[in-house]
Each structure stands twice: as C-alpha cells, then as structure tokens.
Design a protein around this motif. Structure first.
Motif, PDB file in Angstrom:
ATOM      1  N   ALA A 114       0.833  -1.208   0.000  1.00 25.16           N
ATOM      2  CA  ALA A 114       0.000   0.000   0.000  1.00 25.16           C
ATOM      3  C   ALA A 114       0.865   1.255   0.000  1.00 25.16           C
ATOM      4  O   ALA A 114       0.557   2.239  -0.688  1.00 25.16           O
ATOM      5  N   ARG A 115       1.954   1.219   0.764  1.00 21.83           N
ATOM      6  CA  ARG A 115       2.851   2.378   0.800  1.00 21.83           C
ATOM      7  C   ARG A 115       3.510   2.594  -0.545  1.00 21.83           C
ATOM      8  O   ARG A 115       3.659   3.736  -0.999  1.00 21.83           O
ATOM      9  N   LEU A 116       3.913   1.504  -1.222  1.00 20.82           N
ATOM     10  CA  LEU A 116       4.529   1.624  -2.537  1.00 20.82           C
ATOM     11  C   LEU A 116       3.559   2.236  -3.534  1.00 20.82           C
ATOM     12  O   LEU A 116       3.932   3.099  -4.334  1.00 20.82           O
ATOM     13  N   LEU A 117       2.308   1.808  -3.484  1.00 25.13           N
ATOM     14  CA  LEU A 117       1.304   2.359  -4.394  1.00 25.13           C
ATOM     15  C   LEU A 117       1.048   3.835  -4.105  1.00 25.13           C
ATOM     16  O   LEU A 117       0.902   4.645  -5.022  1.00 25.13           O
ATOM     17  N   THR A 118       1.018   4.184  -2.819  1.00 21.81           N
ATOM     18  CA  THR A 118       0.818   5.589  -2.447  1.00 21.81           C
ATOM     19  C   THR A 118       1.975   6.449  -2.930  1.00 21.81           C
ATOM     20  O   THR A 118       1.774   7.526  -3.509  1.00 21.81           O
ATOM     21  N   ASP A 119       3.194   5.980  -2.695  1.00 25.94           N
ATOM     22  CA  ASP A 119       4.368   6.730  -3.142  1.00 25.94           C
ATOM     23  C   ASP A 119       4.415   6.831  -4.661  1.00 25.94           C
ATOM     24  O   ASP A 119       4.842   7.853  -5.215  1.00 25.94           O
ATOM     25  N   SER A 120       3.964   5.789  -5.348  1.00 24.61           N
ATOM     26  CA  SER A 120       3.957   5.817  -6.810  1.00 24.61           C
ATOM     27  C   SER A 120       2.965   6.849  -7.335  1.00 24.61           C
ATOM     28  O   SER A 120       3.253   7.558  -8.306  1.00 24.61           O
ATOM     29  N   ARG A 121       1.807   6.940  -6.691  1.00 22.44           N
ATOM     30  CA  ARG A 121       0.833   7.958  -7.098  1.00 22.44           C
ATOM     31  C   ARG A 121       1.395   9.358  -6.870  1.00 22.44           C
ATOM     32  O   ARG A 121       1.237  10.252  -7.716  1.00 22.44           O
ATOM     33  N   ARG A 122       2.042   9.555  -5.735  1.00 21.18           N
ATOM     34  CA  ARG A 122       2.649  10.858  -5.466  1.00 21.18           C
ATOM     35  C   ARG A 122       3.717  11.190  -6.499  1.00 21.18           C
ATOM     36  O   ARG A 122       3.825  12.331  -6.958  1.00 21.18           O
ATOM     37  N   ALA A 123       4.527  10.195  -6.844  1.00 18.57           N
ATOM     38  CA  ALA A 123       5.570  10.413  -7.843  1.00 18.57           C
ATOM     39  C   ALA A 123       4.962  10.778  -9.192  1.00 18.57           C
ATOM     40  O   ALA A 123       5.450  11.676  -9.886  1.00 18.57           O
ATOM     41  N   LEU A 124       3.886  10.094  -9.563  1.00 13.18           N
ATOM     42  CA  LEU A 124       3.225  10.375 -10.835  1.00 13.18           C
ATOM     43  C   LEU A 124       2.709  11.804 -10.886  1.00 13.18           C
ATOM     44  O   LEU A 124       2.984  12.557 -11.835  1.00 13.18           O
ATOM     45  N   PHE A 125       1.964  12.200  -9.855  1.00 16.23           N
ATOM     46  CA  PHE A 125       1.390  13.550  -9.851  1.00 16.23           C
ATOM     47  C   PHE A 125       2.481  14.616  -9.713  1.00 16.23           C
ATOM     48  O   PHE A 125       2.349  15.713 -10.274  1.00 16.23           O
ATOM     49  N   THR A 126       3.536  14.305  -8.974  1.00 16.11           N
ATOM     50  CA  THR A 126       4.645  15.265  -8.849  1.00 16.11           C
ATOM     51  C   THR A 126       5.293  15.530 -10.194  1.00 16.11           C
ATOM     52  O   THR A 126       5.515  16.684 -10.579  1.00 16.11           O
ATOM     53  N   MET A 127       5.600  14.489 -10.934  1.00 14.03           N
ATOM     54  CA  MET A 127       6.264  14.676 -12.216  1.00 14.03           C
ATOM     55  C   MET A 127       5.330  15.301 -13.249  1.00 14.03           C
ATOM     56  O   MET A 127       5.774  16.097 -14.086  1.00 14.03           O
ATOM     57  N   LEU A 128       4.046  14.996 -13.192  1.00 15.23           N
ATOM     58  CA  LEU A 128       3.096  15.667 -14.080  1.00 15.23           C
ATOM     59  C   LEU A 128       3.051  17.155 -13.754  1.00 15.23           C
ATOM     60  O   LEU A 128       2.988  18.002 -14.660  1.00 15.23           O
ATOM     61  N   GLY A 129       3.098  17.479 -12.459  1.00 16.37           N
ATOM     62  CA  GLY A 129       3.112  18.879 -12.050  1.00 16.37           C
ATOM     63  C   GLY A 129       4.375  19.592 -12.503  1.00 16.37           C
ATOM     64  O   GLY A 129       4.324  20.741 -12.961  1.00 16.37           O
ATOM     65  N   VAL A 130       5.520  18.908 -12.377  1.00 16.86           N
ATOM     66  CA  VAL A 130       6.790  19.497 -12.811  1.00 16.86           C
ATOM     67  C   VAL A 130       6.749  19.798 -14.310  1.00 16.86           C
ATOM     68  O   VAL A 130       7.146  20.881 -14.762  1.00 16.86           O
ATOM     69  N   LEU A 131       6.255  18.846 -15.090  1.00 20.21           N
ATOM     70  CA  LEU A 131       6.171  19.063 -16.532  1.00 20.21           C
ATOM     71  C   LEU A 131       5.223  20.202 -16.872  1.00 20.21           C
ATOM     72  O   LEU A 131       5.487  20.996 -17.787  1.00 20.21           O
ATOM     73  N   ALA A 132       4.109  20.280 -16.138  1.00 19.69           N
ATOM     74  CA  ALA A 132       3.154  21.361 -16.392  1.00 19.69           C
ATOM     75  C   ALA A 132       3.807  22.721 -16.158  1.00 19.69           C
ATOM     76  O   ALA A 132       3.624  23.658 -16.945  1.00 19.69           O
ATOM     77  N   VAL A 133       4.574  22.840 -15.070  1.00 18.93           N
ATOM     78  CA  VAL A 133       5.257  24.104 -14.767  1.00 18.93           C
ATOM     79  C   VAL A 133       6.282  24.433 -15.850  1.00 18.93           C
ATOM     80  O   VAL A 133       6.361  25.570 -16.337  1.00 18.93           O
ATOM     81  N   ILE A 134       7.070  23.437 -16.261  1.00 15.46           N
ATOM     82  CA  ILE A 134       8.108  23.670 -17.270  1.00 15.46           C
ATOM     83  C   ILE A 134       7.495  24.111 -18.594  1.00 15.46           C
ATOM     84  O   ILE A 134       7.993  25.035 -19.255  1.00 15.46           O
ATOM     85  N   TRP A 135       6.380  23.483 -18.982  1.00 20.69           N
ATOM     86  CA  TRP A 135       5.751  23.860 -20.250  1.00 20.69           C
ATOM     87  C   TRP A 135       5.074  25.227 -20.155  1.00 20.69           C
ATOM     88  O   TRP A 135       5.056  25.980 -21.134  1.00 20.69           O
ATOM     89  N   LEU A 136       4.539  25.562 -18.990  1.00 20.01           N
ATOM     90  CA  LEU A 136       3.962  26.892 -18.807  1.00 20.01           C
ATOM     91  C   LEU A 136       5.050  27.960 -18.892  1.00 20.01           C
ATOM     92  O   LEU A 136       4.868  29.007 -19.540  1.00 20.01           O
ATOM     93  N   VAL A 137       6.185  27.701 -18.243  1.00 21.77           N
ATOM     94  CA  VAL A 137       7.309  28.635 -18.321  1.00 21.77           C
ATOM     95  C   VAL A 137       7.790  28.766 -19.765  1.00 21.77           C
ATOM     96  O   VAL A 137       8.108  29.872 -20.233  1.00 21.77           O
ATOM     97  N   GLN A 138       7.824  27.660 -20.492  1.00 22.05           N
ATOM     98  CA  GLN A 138       8.241  27.693 -21.889  1.00 22.05           C
ATOM     99  C   GLN A 138       7.303  28.564 -22.726  1.00 22.05           C
ATOM    100  O   GLN A 138       7.751  29.336 -23.592  1.00 22.05           O
ATOM    101  N   LEU A 139       6.010  28.475 -22.461  1.00 21.92           N
ATOM    102  CA  LEU A 139       5.042  29.287 -23.203  1.00 21.92           C
ATOM    103  C   LEU A 139       5.279  30.774 -22.950  1.00 21.92           C
ATOM    104  O   LEU A 139       5.309  31.580 -23.891  1.00 21.92           O
ATOM    105  N   VAL A 140       5.470  31.129 -21.681  1.00 24.76           N
ATOM    106  CA  VAL A 140       5.753  32.527 -21.342  1.00 24.76           C
ATOM    107  C   VAL A 140       7.082  32.960 -21.947  1.00 24.76           C
ATOM    108  O   VAL A 140       7.213  34.068 -22.496  1.00 24.76           O
ATOM    109  N   ASN A 141       8.078  32.090 -21.867  1.00 27.82           N
ATOM    110  CA  ASN A 141       9.404  32.378 -22.408  1.00 27.82           C
ATOM    111  C   ASN A 141       9.341  32.615 -23.919  1.00 27.82           C
ATOM    112  O   ASN A 141       9.965  33.535 -24.462  1.00 27.82           O
ATOM    113  N   TRP A 142       8.579  31.787 -24.599  1.00 24.83           N
ATOM    114  CA  TRP A 142       8.442  31.894 -26.052  1.00 24.83           C
ATOM    115  C   TRP A 142       7.771  33.199 -26.457  1.00 24.83           C
ATOM    116  O   TRP A 142       8.205  33.868 -27.410  1.00 24.83           O
TER     117      TRP A 142
END
Length: 224
Positions: A6-34
């Motif tokens: 259960a802990r592994l699954l919880t940590d995996s979900r957190r990792a998934l949403f964290t990396m999706l959030g990181v990508l969202a921020v990077i692409w938003l910054v790229q849009l503003v930068n462009w």
C-alpha cells in the motif's frame, strides 16, 4: 506485507502527480518564455564564474531554448523522475537538490563565461544515474532490476557527458550524472533488510502456510 504494498502504491501515485506537475510548470514557463522571445532564458539562465549568477542554477532547469529543446527533455525527465521518486518523495527531493547543486556548480565553474545555459537535461542525467545505482546500493531486487533495465536500454545517453556539439552543455550532463550517483550513495538504505529480522511464530505461520504463501514469498523477494 500489505502495508508495504500500500505504501509503494501511495508513493507511486505521489511520484506520478509530482512529475506531471513538474512538466506542467516547465511547459507553462516555456510558453511565457516563447512569447517573450526567450527573454527569460537570457535573464535567468546560468552564466559561469559570476557570483551574482550563482542562484540561477535553481531557475536554469525550468527554462529551455526552443520547443525542440523542451520536447527532447520532457519524456526522459518524466520517466527517470518518476522512477527516482516512486520509493518516497522525501528522499527524491533531497536527491533532486544534490543534482541541482552538482550540475549547476559544474557549469558555473567550468563553462565558457559567454555561454548562457538553460534546460532540464542535467536533471535527466542525474535521475538516470540515481535510478541505475540505487537498487544496487539498497540491495533491493525490484530497484536493481529497474536499474539494470534502464542502464541497458538508455546506455547511449552516456555519450552526452562527452564534449561534442558546442550548443549542448555536456558539463551540465556530467555534473547532473555525478549528482545522481552521489545522491544514490548519500541516501542509500542503511537499515538491514526487514526480512532478515526475527519474526514472531504466529506471523511466520500465517505467511508460510496457506494458498497465499507463494505470493507473500514473491513480494518479499521483490523488496515489497
């Protein structure tokens, strides 16, 4: 056993949403930068050998020089970042800080003074190194298998730590990779394997008999 899974699954979900959030921020910054004709890259990219530029090592990974640049970094950043994070967010954040520092300092110390370095590729190389080495140091069978597979499939990325295209920061790649390897060593699991500890007779009987005994044994062998 169920709590570990259960802990592994919880940590995996957190990792998934964290990396999706990181990508969202990077692409938003790229849009503003462009839209700003990449003015953010010129302002917040990392220049070497200037003390006032040193803090820009923390903004550098969020910035990219073109759409092709961010596209090339996004998939490996997500994949390697997720694999680095799925064992726990606290350790992942510390490892990320080490990679940021080693990659940024390598660029700051050794890059050409006229160069402005941007991009998340140093983080990509750092997470790659961390994932490959972590399983071996932690003696975790599942992580070791993941590391071996990643090393075999993506071994070609190591060519990026060698001098080559002047438009690509091989120093950032090298510094990030070293940071990932150092992070794997610094934050390795120093506690003995739980399976090696004596277990109460009742618990032993519960997991070594019955129809679920084989499943429990397989999960234990995988470090779950």
């Amino acid at each position: 056993m169920a709590s570990k899974l259960a802990r592994l699954l919880t940590d995996s979900r957190r990792a998934l949403f964290t990396m999706l959030g990181v990508l969202a921020v990077i692409w938003l910054v790229q849009l503003v930068n462009w839209t700003d004709d990449y003015g953010l890259s010129r302002e917040w990219g990392l220049r070497s050998q200037r003390l006032d530029e040193l803090p820009d090592m923390f903004t550098m990974p969020l910035l990219h020089g073109s759409w092709e640049h961010i596209e090339a970094n996004s998939w490996p950043l997500f994949a390697f970042g997720f694999l680095a994070a799925y064992r726990g967010m606290k350790k992942f954040l510390w490892v990320s800080l080490v990679i940021l520092l080693t990659g940024g300092l390598t660029i700051w110390l050794f890059e050409r003074p006229e160069a402005v370095t941007v991009g998340a590729s140093g983080m990509v190389y750092g997470y790659f190194g961390y994932v490959v080495l972590r399983g071996l140091l932690d003696r975790n069978p599942l992580d070791a298998v993941v590391g071996v597979v990643i090393a075999a499939v993506y071994a070609y990325v190591l060519l990026g730590v060698l001098p080559g295209d002047p438009g690509i920061s091989w120093l950032g790649h090298l510094g990030g990779l070293l940071g990932g390897l150092v992070g794997a060593w610094l934050f390795r699991n120093r506690s003995p394997r739980a399976s090696a500890a004596p277990r109460p007779a009742a618990a032993t009987a519960a997991t070594t008999t019955g129809p679920r005994a084989a499943l429990h044994k397989e999960l234990e062998d995988l470090g779950l």
